[in-house]
Design an enzyme around this catalytic site. Structure first.
Site, short mmCIF file in Angstrom:
data_model
loop_
_atom_site.label_atom_id
_atom_site.label_comp_id
_atom_site.label_asym_id
_atom_site.label_seq_id
_atom_site.Cartn_x
_atom_site.Cartn_y
_atom_site.Cartn_z
N SER A 81 0.88 -1.18 0.08
CA SER A 81 0.15 -0.14 -0.06
C SER A 81 0.77 1.27 0.03
CB SER A 81 -0.79 -0.09 1.16
OG SER A 81 -0.09 0.16 2.25
N LYS A 82 0.10 2.37 0.10
CA LYS A 82 1.02 3.75 -0.26
C LYS A 82 1.81 3.66 1.01
CE LYS A 82 -1.50 6.37 -3.23
NZ LYS A 82 -1.14 5.67 -4.21
N ARG A 83 1.65 3.22 2.12
CA ARG A 83 2.19 3.24 3.44
C ARG A 83 3.66 2.57 3.01
NH1 ARG A 83 2.43 -0.24 7.37
NH2 ARG A 83 0.99 -1.53 6.12
#
Ligand code: GLU
Length: 501
Positions: A265-267
């Site tokens: 994910s973006k994380r």
């Protein structure tokens, strides 16, 4: 049978990099075959999740990656989408099975459900959302999985002109076995399946109908899709069978996880093609890296670096592993560095231009471009992302602030020693009849000996004086590229600064 594969994204935003990797597996499968064809189909049947501009990013991402389409939506089809997705620069493809946008094929889906209804293989139903919710809650209370089956209907004999959905009459007993190219043989109990909705009340098909109809009509030989679809695969096999069609081969591609074992994910970093592009990755490297997420040539072949032609030659779905692949940004950076070093200097220089502009270095004349190309040997081995070049080359194109006196004092040196070293360097370099890397190198090495300084002492002082930075390309090549005038001018300014203290 001709190999025909497709990428069938829903226009709900930028494709996640995991979907891009699935798309690459599909594309490579077509390119591996002698006369394979690869096409794009836009699956815009869920009009609520539709995000304007998605088709455009999808097509642009494919183009940037170098994934050519043999067939796909043309300008007219893009323009007929919910929000006009046509734009200048989009390739005008289309092909024998147009249109390649599902919202433009609604009549076809209706004809196909009519056929199933006429044969008793599908039926009209009109349970409301509230009624279905009540059934679901009751099933939960009984600790049963909720699967809608025809005997649960609250009303039968619904007329075609009443609002309704069309459901598929899924077999109630027995099993369905899928022979998947990646997951192997998987058997499902038909008792656990549901009578899936094929056509919604708004006249739009669900994926279960639209994708099966289109894959058949568009003669798809291999359906390469995400493993999330595996639980639906037995339903799809049954729908295909109801139409009396030969099923395609299925290949359910495993998940991509991040190094912490969670869904990427973006994380964790960039997750879309646009972001990777902006972070300075080359399409060659991204394609190479994504292709290797879960695939390896096998049989003792340890090759990691592939051109697209090598991937075309070696890629097969049989060599894709069934377990999740781990996305390593470190490996991507390494591969990106390798592909950067493989580029011809003028190719790399041209690709760097927009990144340099963002870093404050304007390459806006043919002369500057020529100089940039000549700098490539100094840069190429030192960057693993295009974003990192600006800090290496800015000193060649922009003036520098005169370094502070602290910076101009070399390691284990007094101020007067550094000053003397700078003055001696200035006169030695000014006296050179030729300005070239070997001449500069031998002159400065001799000077170090004469001044009784260690090479690192003298060279640090000079590097800092002409660049104002501690990390630069190698000194002699740097001076050569800076040229005599700029080098002497920066040395002069350093001498004034240090002498003034
Ligand atoms: N539209 C589907 C999705 O984006 C396509 C899946 C498939 O490739 O069949 O998940």
């Amino acid at each position: 049978m001709t190999t025909r594969t497709r990428f069938a994204p829903s226009p709900t935003g930028e494709p996640h990099i995991g979907n891009v990797r699935t798309m690459l597996f599909s594309w490579l499968t077509a390119r591996h075959a002698a006369d394979g064809k690869f096409f794009l189909r836009i699956e815009d049947t869920d009009q609520e999740r539709y995000t304007p501009g998605s088709a455009r990013v999808i097509v642009e991402s494919l183009r940037w990656l170098g994934v050519e389409l043999d067939e796909g939506p043309d300008h007219a089809q893009l323009a007929a989408m919910k929000t006009n997705e046509d734009w200048e620069g989009a390739a005008d493809v289309s092909g024998p099975y147009a249109p390649y946008v599902q919202s433009q094929r609604l009549d076809l889906y209706r004809q196909h459900t009519d056929l199933l209804i006429a044969n008793g293989l599908a039926y009209r139903a009109n349970e409301t959302a509230e009624e279905l919710e009540r059934m679901r809650t009751a099933a939960q209370a009984d600790k049963r999985a909720f699967t809608f089956r025809r005997h649960m209907r609250l009303r039968e004999d619904i007329r075609p002109d009443e609002p309704h959905v069309v459901r598929f009459a899924m077999p109630l007993t027995g099993t369905t076995t899928l022979d998947d190219m990646i997951q192997g043989k998987v058997t499902f109990d038909n008792g656990n399946l549901d009578d899936v909705v094929l056509l919604k009340s708004d006249g739009f098909p669900t994926y279960h109908l639209a994708a099966m109809v289109d894959d058949h009509l568009m003669k798809v030989s291999h359906v390469v899709r995400a493993v999330e679809w595996l639980p639906s695969a037995p339903k799809h096999l049954r729908i295909i069978e109801a139409f009396g069609w030969q099923p395609p081969r299925f290949a359910h591609v495993p998940l991509v996880l991040s190094e912490d074992g969670k869904k990427l994910s973006k994380r964790h970093g960039a997750t879309s093609v646009t972001e990777f592009r902006e972070q300075g990755y080359l399409p060659e490297a991204l394609v190479n890296f994504l292709a290797m997420l879960g695939w390896a040539p096998g049989q003792g072949d340890e090759q990691n670096v592939f051109t697209r032609e090598e991937l075309f030659e070696k890629f097969t779905l049989e060599k894709v592993g069934a377990s999740p692949a781990i996305f390593s940004y470190a490996k991507l950076d390494w591969l990106n560095g390798v592909h950067i070093r493989r580029l011809a200097p003028d190719d790399l220089a041209r690709r760097l231009v927009p990144f340099l502009a963002r870093g404050g270095v304007q390459i806006d004349t043919p002369d500057k471009l020529e100089r940039l190309i000549r700098l490539m040997p100094l840069v190429q081995v030192r960057i693993d992302r295009l974003t990192k070049a600006a800090e290496l080359v800015d000193i060649f194109f922009n003036d520098i602030a005169t370094p502070s006196s602290e910076m101009l004092i070399g390691p284990k040196m007094e101020q007067h020693l550094s000053l003397a070293a700078l003055r001696a360097t200035r006169s030695a370099l000014a006296a050179l009849s030729a300005w070239s890397e070997p001449v500069i190198e031998s002159t400065l090495r001799d000077l170090g000996v004469a001044l009784n300084l260690k090479p690192t002492q003298l060279f640090t002082v000079i590097r800092n004086a002409v660049s104002g930075k501690q990390v630069t390309p190698p000194l002699f090549g740097m001076l050569d590229a800076l040229g005599r005038d700029i080098t002497l001018e920066r040395l002069d300014r350093a001498i004034v600064r240090l002498g003034a203290n």
